[in-house]
Motif scaffolding. Sequence first.
Motif, PDB file in Angstrom:
ATOM      1  N   GLY A  11       4.603 -39.454 -64.164  1.00  0.00           N
ATOM      2  CA  GLY A  11       3.982 -39.191 -65.461  1.00  0.00           C
ATOM      3  C   GLY A  11       4.994 -39.303 -66.577  1.00  0.00           C
ATOM      4  O   GLY A  11       6.211 -39.270 -66.373  1.00  0.00           O
ATOM      5  N   SER A  12       4.500 -39.414 -67.795  1.00  0.00           N
ATOM      6  CA  SER A  12       5.367 -39.532 -68.958  1.00  0.00           C
ATOM      7  C   SER A  12       5.838 -38.163 -69.405  1.00  0.00           C
ATOM      8  O   SER A  12       5.041 -37.251 -69.563  1.00  0.00           O
ATOM      9  N   SER A  13       7.106 -38.003 -69.613  1.00  0.00           N
ATOM     10  CA  SER A  13       7.640 -36.725 -70.084  1.00  0.00           C
ATOM     11  C   SER A  13       7.267 -36.444 -71.520  1.00  0.00           C
ATOM     12  O   SER A  13       7.351 -35.332 -72.006  1.00  0.00           O
ATOM     13  N   SER A  14       6.815 -37.436 -72.261  1.00  0.00           N
ATOM     14  CA  SER A  14       6.424 -37.249 -73.653  1.00  0.00           C
ATOM     15  C   SER A  14       4.981 -36.836 -73.793  1.00  0.00           C
ATOM     16  O   SER A  14       4.495 -36.636 -74.894  1.00  0.00           O
ATOM     17  N   GLY A  15       4.265 -36.703 -72.716  1.00  0.00           N
ATOM     18  CA  GLY A  15       2.880 -36.252 -72.787  1.00  0.00           C
ATOM     19  C   GLY A  15       1.883 -37.329 -72.489  1.00  0.00           C
ATOM     20  O   GLY A  15       0.706 -37.074 -72.349  1.00  0.00           O
TER      21      GLY A  15
ATOM     22  N   VAL B  81      -0.478 -25.179 -59.463  1.00  0.00           N
ATOM     23  CA  VAL B  81      -1.491 -25.258 -60.524  1.00  0.00           C
ATOM     24  C   VAL B  81      -2.359 -26.501 -60.342  1.00  0.00           C
ATOM     25  O   VAL B  81      -3.588 -26.451 -60.494  1.00  0.00           O
ATOM     26  N   THR B  82      -1.724 -27.617 -59.988  1.00  0.00           N
ATOM     27  CA  THR B  82      -2.472 -28.859 -59.757  1.00  0.00           C
ATOM     28  C   THR B  82      -3.481 -28.694 -58.640  1.00  0.00           C
ATOM     29  O   THR B  82      -4.647 -29.097 -58.763  1.00  0.00           O
ATOM     30  N   LEU B  83      -3.057 -28.080 -57.544  1.00  0.00           N
ATOM     31  CA  LEU B  83      -3.962 -27.841 -56.417  1.00  0.00           C
ATOM     32  C   LEU B  83      -5.131 -26.958 -56.855  1.00  0.00           C
ATOM     33  O   LEU B  83      -6.282 -27.197 -56.468  1.00  0.00           O
ATOM     34  N   GLY B  84      -4.836 -25.946 -57.673  1.00  0.00           N
ATOM     35  CA  GLY B  84      -5.896 -25.089 -58.181  1.00  0.00           C
ATOM     36  C   GLY B  84      -6.898 -25.853 -59.029  1.00  0.00           C
ATOM     37  O   GLY B  84      -8.112 -25.634 -58.923  1.00  0.00           O
ATOM     38  N   LEU B  85      -6.410 -26.755 -59.864  1.00  0.00           N
ATOM     39  CA  LEU B  85      -7.306 -27.552 -60.706  1.00  0.00           C
ATOM     40  C   LEU B  85      -8.148 -28.510 -59.860  1.00  0.00           C
ATOM     41  O   LEU B  85      -9.309 -28.777 -60.186  1.00  0.00           O
ATOM     42  N   VAL B  86      -7.566 -29.025 -58.795  1.00  0.00           N
ATOM     43  CA  VAL B  86      -8.338 -29.869 -57.865  1.00  0.00           C
ATOM     44  C   VAL B  86      -9.461 -29.048 -57.243  1.00  0.00           C
ATOM     45  O   VAL B  86     -10.610 -29.505 -57.147  1.00  0.00           O
TER      46      VAL B  86
ATOM     47  N   PHE C 289       1.630 -28.479 -68.956  1.00  0.00           N
ATOM     48  CA  PHE C 289       2.122 -28.995 -67.677  1.00  0.00           C
ATOM     49  C   PHE C 289       3.604 -29.345 -67.770  1.00  0.00           C
ATOM     50  O   PHE C 289       4.380 -29.077 -66.846  1.00  0.00           O
ATOM     51  N   GLN C 290       4.005 -29.934 -68.888  1.00  0.00           N
ATOM     52  CA  GLN C 290       5.410 -30.269 -69.079  1.00  0.00           C
ATOM     53  C   GLN C 290       6.256 -28.996 -69.161  1.00  0.00           C
ATOM     54  O   GLN C 290       7.353 -28.924 -68.603  1.00  0.00           O
TER      55      GLN C 290
ATOM     56  N   LYS D 202       0.613 -36.536 -61.389  1.00  0.00           N
ATOM     57  CA  LYS D 202       1.555 -37.602 -61.736  1.00  0.00           C
ATOM     58  C   LYS D 202       2.899 -37.024 -62.160  1.00  0.00           C
ATOM     59  O   LYS D 202       3.964 -37.560 -61.812  1.00  0.00           O
ATOM     60  N   LEU D 203       2.860 -35.907 -62.912  1.00  0.00           N
ATOM     61  CA  LEU D 203       4.112 -35.271 -63.310  1.00  0.00           C
ATOM     62  C   LEU D 203       4.859 -34.721 -62.096  1.00  0.00           C
ATOM     63  O   LEU D 203       6.085 -34.846 -62.002  1.00  0.00           O
ATOM     64  N   VAL D 204       4.120 -34.104 -61.186  1.00  0.00           N
ATOM     65  CA  VAL D 204       4.744 -33.546 -59.982  1.00  0.00           C
ATOM     66  C   VAL D 204       5.415 -34.643 -59.168  1.00  0.00           C
ATOM     67  O   VAL D 204       6.523 -34.470 -58.643  1.00  0.00           O
ATOM     68  N   LEU D 205       4.760 -35.798 -59.088  1.00  0.00           N
ATOM     69  CA  LEU D 205       5.275 -36.916 -58.295  1.00  0.00           C
ATOM     70  C   LEU D 205       6.301 -37.744 -59.052  1.00  0.00           C
ATOM     71  O   LEU D 205       6.856 -38.698 -58.507  1.00  0.00           O
TER      72      LEU D 205
END
Length: 278
Positions: A134-138, A77-82, A61-62, A128-131
Amino acid sequence: MEISIHNTHLPHPRPQWTENFARFGMAAKGVVYSLVGALAFMAAFEINGNSEQGAGKQGVFQFILEQPFGKILLGIVTLGLVCYTIWRFIQAFMDSESKGADAKGIGKRIGYAFSGVIYGSLAFYAAKLVLGSGSSSGGGDSRQTLAGKLLEQPFGQWLVGIVAIVTMGMGLYQIYKAISGKYLKNVQTASIKSEIKDMLMKAGKVGYIARGIVWGIIGFLFLKAAMNSNAQEAGGTSSAFQFLEQSYGSILLGAIAIGLVCYGVFMFVRARYEVINT
């Protein structure tokens, strides 16, 4: 002569949205696994400085986020996973696959629900990453977090041990599906062009075996965490890659990585040719 038509005997229209969700979800899953395999292969042979830590699903994802138009791509990709998550829950709770309510059927439906939870958590992390929250370190290893929370409970080591056994069992089942040919059960192979059909079917078999091995290693790591009462010994995909390279070397990790790419490719085949029960 009177002709009566009873509406109850007429077939109901198929809920097309469910089928669309399933196909879009499988395609998104294919993207994730293809990238996981590609990054793991690069990590195995230290290409472009990639490491096993960045080859897990969260690392993927990163990676997507860092590409041009990364937020848009990751959002898709997020929408697909949803969609995939919703489809799994439909299979579990609405029994769209007609598994029934006996012990075997309930077991299958629990597996669908478990898959929904896993991909739902991945979708949540990606969102969370899209918004930008989220943490950039994983964000740490979610499996270690899970193991830690379970170990805090009464009989915590037993709970983590159960997770380990179930995970290893799922890995063995993936390998069984590959060897038995069950991975082709709902795929309309007759619709696939003959010149690429054999190659795609072999890719699916290799992919399921590779995925089963990774699940088996994740289960083994959970078992170690349970036996030593140490959540740090649990881990997910990236930890499994690290274990493979440290224990068996880069060649085997590279082979498993290619297998995961094959699994991703076969998910595209499923998205296109699988019969979706609605």
